[in-house]
Enzyme design. Sequence first.
Site, PDB file in Angstrom:
ATOM      1  CE  LYS A 128      -2.867   2.714   3.123  1.00 53.49           C
ATOM      2  NZ  LYS A 128      -3.467   2.790   4.470  1.00 53.49           N
ATOM      3  CG  ASP A 147      -7.725   3.306   1.434  1.00 53.79           C
ATOM      4  OD1 ASP A 147      -8.508   2.776   0.607  1.00 53.79           O
ATOM      5  OD2 ASP A 147      -7.885   4.452   1.871  1.00 53.79           O
TER       6      ASP A 147
END
Length: 220
Positions: A128, A147
């Site tokens: 991420k 996310d």
Amino acid sequence: MNITRKWSAKQQKAREILIRLKRLYPDATCTLTYETPVQLLVATILSAQCTDERVNQVTPELFRRYPDAPELADAPLEELEALVRSTGFYRNKAKNIKGACHMIVQDFGGKVPQRMEELLKLPGVARKTANVVLAHGFGINMGVTVDTHVKRLSDRLGLTEHKDPIRIERDLMRLLPQPDWENWSIRLIYHGRAICQAKKPDCANCVLANLCTFNQSREK
């Protein structure tokens, strides 16, 4: 419906969703405040389980004192902890920031690496964070940032059956053109904040309602 047709239908839906999101959020961009790739890296580490708004309240003073990788690598850990305390999990975040910047100085000549495999070696950096840094720091789309908003909305929209972020990312990379991988993430994040919230999704005012399996199941 066979597997190939199923994925083709999902791909068409994903691209229509992207078109609508681009119209709705034409100027969407990363909401973290930063001036350099290393500052973006640090801000993204701090954003874990914390709002960008809170991170942006913390980073001006942090970067005023320690503006680059060498300064952050040499910063006293106790001072880093105090500066980032309000972002939560501050001990781990301060440790990872210091460790990542130390590795950047020692192994990468003081510059944030631009390869996924090298970024993933840095403390506190998973896919991420690496995707955010590559996309917004260098304009490189190597993956889809997943996310909490992207995870929730991709599930509600019926684009993945997985819960694991890595598998969700693989599904989305298969469905979307590579140049739009980060466009997808950033706009889905905007939509998750504004409309498709976790507890009270505003389906009545959602431009994606007729494409959303979650909304369709609510209507039945």
